[in-house]
Write a protein that holds these residues in place. Sequence first.
Motif, PDB file in Angstrom:
ATOM      1  N   LEU A   9      44.937  10.530  80.955  1.00  8.58           N
ATOM      2  CA  LEU A   9      45.286  11.574  81.865  1.00  8.58           C
ATOM      3  C   LEU A   9      44.608  11.501  83.397  1.00  8.58           C
ATOM      4  O   LEU A   9      43.462  11.534  83.289  1.00  8.58           O
ATOM      5  CB  LEU A   9      44.997  12.895  81.218  1.00  8.58           C
ATOM      6  N   ASN A  10      45.351  11.640  84.508  1.00 11.37           N
ATOM      7  CA  ASN A  10      44.968  11.550  85.952  1.00 11.37           C
ATOM      8  C   ASN A  10      44.435  10.210  86.008  1.00 11.37           C
ATOM      9  O   ASN A  10      43.656  10.167  86.995  1.00 11.37           O
ATOM     10  CB  ASN A  10      43.971  12.605  85.915  1.00 11.37           C
ATOM     11  N   GLU A  11      44.600   9.115  85.294  1.00 15.76           N
ATOM     12  CA  GLU A  11      44.329   8.011  85.855  1.00 15.76           C
ATOM     13  C   GLU A  11      45.574   6.865  85.729  1.00 15.76           C
ATOM     14  O   GLU A  11      46.141   6.579  84.612  1.00 15.76           O
ATOM     15  CB  GLU A  11      43.146   7.296  84.876  1.00 15.76           C
ATOM     16  N   ASN A  12      45.994   6.398  86.927  1.00 19.36           N
ATOM     17  CA  ASN A  12      47.327   5.835  86.848  1.00 19.36           C
ATOM     18  C   ASN A  12      46.997   4.180  86.533  1.00 19.36           C
ATOM     19  O   ASN A  12      47.583   3.556  87.382  1.00 19.36           O
ATOM     20  CB  ASN A  12      48.043   6.024  88.356  1.00 19.36           C
ATOM     21  N   VAL A  13      46.313   4.066  85.666  1.00 21.63           N
ATOM     22  CA  VAL A  13      46.244   2.729  85.128  1.00 21.63           C
ATOM     23  C   VAL A  13      46.482   2.638  83.608  1.00 21.63           C
ATOM     24  O   VAL A  13      46.025   3.332  82.740  1.00 21.63           O
ATOM     25  CB  VAL A  13      44.845   2.136  85.544  1.00 21.63           C
ATOM     26  N   GLU A  14      47.360   1.363  83.260  1.00 22.65           N
ATOM     27  CA  GLU A  14      47.572   1.427  81.845  1.00 22.65           C
ATOM     28  C   GLU A  14      46.354   0.120  81.470  1.00 22.65           C
ATOM     29  O   GLU A  14      46.423  -0.983  82.134  1.00 22.65           O
ATOM     30  CB  GLU A  14      48.871   0.734  81.533  1.00 22.65           C
ATOM     31  N   ARG A  15      45.884   0.315  80.373  1.00 20.89           N
ATOM     32  CA  ARG A  15      44.872  -0.679  79.891  1.00 20.89           C
ATOM     33  C   ARG A  15      45.171  -1.171  78.527  1.00 20.89           C
ATOM     34  O   ARG A  15      45.435  -0.214  77.448  1.00 20.89           O
ATOM     35  CB  ARG A  15      43.453  -0.131  79.809  1.00 20.89           C
ATOM     36  N   LYS A  16      44.859  -2.296  78.273  1.00 23.18           N
ATOM     37  CA  LYS A  16      45.435  -2.797  76.845  1.00 23.18           C
ATOM     38  C   LYS A  16      44.299  -3.922  76.437  1.00 23.18           C
ATOM     39  O   LYS A  16      43.589  -4.670  77.036  1.00 23.18           O
ATOM     40  CB  LYS A  16      46.549  -3.556  76.930  1.00 23.18           C
ATOM     41  N   VAL A  17      43.700  -3.715  75.276  1.00 25.18           N
ATOM     42  CA  VAL A  17      42.854  -4.673  74.710  1.00 25.18           C
ATOM     43  C   VAL A  17      43.169  -4.913  73.368  1.00 25.18           C
ATOM     44  O   VAL A  17      43.741  -4.207  72.625  1.00 25.18           O
ATOM     45  CB  VAL A  17      41.479  -3.926  74.414  1.00 25.18           C
ATOM     46  N   GLU A  22      32.214  -9.524  74.103  1.00 21.90           N
ATOM     47  CA  GLU A  22      33.187  -8.816  74.962  1.00 21.90           C
ATOM     48  C   GLU A  22      34.492  -9.289  75.105  1.00 21.90           C
ATOM     49  O   GLU A  22      34.817 -10.597  74.764  1.00 21.90           O
ATOM     50  CB  GLU A  22      32.690  -9.098  76.552  1.00 21.90           C
ATOM     51  N   LEU A  23      35.495  -8.484  75.137  1.00 19.27           N
ATOM     52  CA  LEU A  23      36.784  -8.517  75.117  1.00 19.27           C
ATOM     53  C   LEU A  23      37.472  -8.362  76.475  1.00 19.27           C
ATOM     54  O   LEU A  23      37.020  -7.263  77.087  1.00 19.27           O
ATOM     55  CB  LEU A  23      37.633  -7.820  74.129  1.00 19.27           C
ATOM     56  N   GLN A  24      38.557  -8.889  77.011  1.00 24.76           N
ATOM     57  CA  GLN A  24      39.193  -8.924  78.234  1.00 24.76           C
ATOM     58  C   GLN A  24      40.115  -7.756  78.039  1.00 24.76           C
ATOM     59  O   GLN A  24      40.987  -7.415  77.245  1.00 24.76           O
ATOM     60  CB  GLN A  24      40.048 -10.089  78.470  1.00 24.76           C
ATOM     61  N   ILE A  25      39.973  -6.811  79.069  1.00 25.52           N
ATOM     62  CA  ILE A  25      40.976  -5.771  79.338  1.00 25.52           C
ATOM     63  C   ILE A  25      41.951  -5.936  80.194  1.00 25.52           C
ATOM     64  O   ILE A  25      41.673  -6.492  81.514  1.00 25.52           O
ATOM     65  CB  ILE A  25      40.098  -4.276  79.907  1.00 25.52           C
ATOM     66  N   GLU A  26      43.313  -5.940  79.774  1.00 26.23           N
ATOM     67  CA  GLU A  26      44.408  -6.265  80.707  1.00 26.23           C
ATOM     68  C   GLU A  26      44.826  -4.752  81.307  1.00 26.23           C
ATOM     69  O   GLU A  26      44.997  -3.867  80.461  1.00 26.23           O
ATOM     70  CB  GLU A  26      45.562  -6.679  79.858  1.00 26.23           C
ATOM     71  N   THR A  27      45.124  -5.009  82.698  1.00 27.10           N
ATOM     72  CA  THR A  27      45.379  -3.562  83.338  1.00 27.10           C
ATOM     73  C   THR A  27      46.593  -3.839  84.012  1.00 27.10           C
ATOM     74  O   THR A  27      46.908  -4.990  84.540  1.00 27.10           O
ATOM     75  CB  THR A  27      44.335  -3.400  84.169  1.00 27.10           C
ATOM     76  N   LYS A  28      47.379  -2.820  84.144  1.00 26.77           N
ATOM     77  CA  LYS A  28      48.531  -2.619  85.237  1.00 26.77           C
ATOM     78  C   LYS A  28      48.690  -1.186  85.458  1.00 26.77           C
ATOM     79  O   LYS A  28      48.140  -0.445  85.081  1.00 26.77           O
ATOM     80  CB  LYS A  28      49.629  -3.356  84.455  1.00 26.77           C
ATOM     81  N   ASP A  29      49.611  -1.178  86.856  1.00 29.82           N
ATOM     82  CA  ASP A  29      49.508  -0.053  87.352  1.00 29.82           C
ATOM     83  C   ASP A  29      50.631   0.971  86.286  1.00 29.82           C
ATOM     84  O   ASP A  29      51.349   0.410  85.806  1.00 29.82           O
ATOM     85  CB  ASP A  29      50.384   0.250  88.408  1.00 29.82           C
TER      86      ASP A  29
END
Length: 520
Positions: free
Chosen positions: A126-134, A148-155
Amino acid sequence: MKELNNINIRPGVTILSVLKHLNYKPYYALAEFVDNAIDSYLKNENELKKIEGDDYKLRIDIEFDTNNQKITIKDNAAGIHSNDYQRAFRTAELPPDNTRLSEFGMGMKSAACWFSNKWQAKTTALNENVERKVSFDISKIVEDKIQELQIETKDAKPNSHYTLITLFGIEEKMPIRRGLGKVKRHLASIYRDFLRKDILDLYINGEKLSYKTPKILNTAYFETPNEENVTWKQEVDFDFGDDHNGGRLRAKGFVAIMETMSVRDSGFALFRRGRVIEGSADNDEGFRPPALSGSLGSHRYKRLFGELHLEGFNVSHTKDGFQWDDNMEAFLELLKGELDGENSIPILKQADKYRVRESAKNYQKVSQKVVDNTTDKIQNGIAKDVQAVVAKLTTNIVEEPQLEEVEKSYHKKFPLNISNIDYMVHIELSYDETIDELIQVGDHLIPEKDKNYKNIGVRLSLIHPFMVEFAGDDHKVIEPILRLVVALGLSEIIVKKSGAPVTELRNNINDLLLGSLSKI
């Protein structure tokens, strides 16, 4: 020598491989994801409704994709915020606020790892215009000791808020057929309070779950049947001792008698923070202490139910049981005292002693179902069982007494071949009050003889005291009794060829069940 001043005791990644061995059941594991979504909703309710409007409701969709061996759990709650992201994926790190359903910092990780070695979480907060996937590959993480795992992000779209968990490679732990039905019943039961308050819409494979509270008995006290009806529900509210934090242990809720006996629905549901911990659904999970529910199979056992919200107790980390310590006995004693108090209705005695005689219409419906099921199932299997009896008895034939006709009954006939002889078996289920005997056998029970067969007639009384006491209108109880009656009738008629006085056996059974055995 190097001086040691501290030690790192953070769990290593190898703990992830241990989580698959937890003592979960599929519905309790899935409940961990539902808990997280509800917790997110409750903590962000005002913000969510500012964006979505007052009509906004939490929705959770669980889908079992058997073709691709995956499970997905999606919710429209507030998502995982950036300041919570690191903590959310570390094992056993408590959330800053653990006063609701997200409590131990283990739920999502332990449930996901229990189901699968490979899983991923995709979220927009909520209120963060970023999608994160792990993505998690537990075997690889443990083997390579990945820290550590890489976080994939997109708008993401403005005002997006959701979490999607995908579990891959589900084989043995995929709920199918009866297992899927059990998952639906348990989840609907566990979250009944949120469903009833219209806080949550919970879907499984597109089916919206709902919970139906058993109908409460409304009738007069069994000792005074002509007086006014009573709604057999007793509210309870009491404290009993202190918790570990100096607060009070408390129980609040109700105990009631069901209108219709049901082993599946009887027993008590014990809540904590709005969700069921013990007694979620089905007879294998019910909370039925003998001090309250009576002995297994008793009328009280099959009629008494209730909902009790407990405060101040700890639960297991899988949330499938309370940690009672030494408080169970005190809890049961005080609860029983509430039910036996001066201002209470005699609910336990009513549950023990109340008997209901079903309507003729209901008996007619049940009779048809029972007879149809019984004739279908015994036609091929009973012949061999009966033949084994024939050779054992050898005496004189006893003449069969004349039997009275009845109107309130259901008849059905079916052919059966025994020892190369074709019989036509006539079954009658009676709910006529003039019939005193539980079991009857004779030619008078044959409405119309079939000339191509040797005809056999048997009758079972549904309103005999024995049947009223132990069967009621439960077809699952009546069916095996009817099979026994049919087998007895067949044996009795057939062994007459050997001259055996088997009617005395049946007469004794009738006398015993009408007398002392019906009161056991």
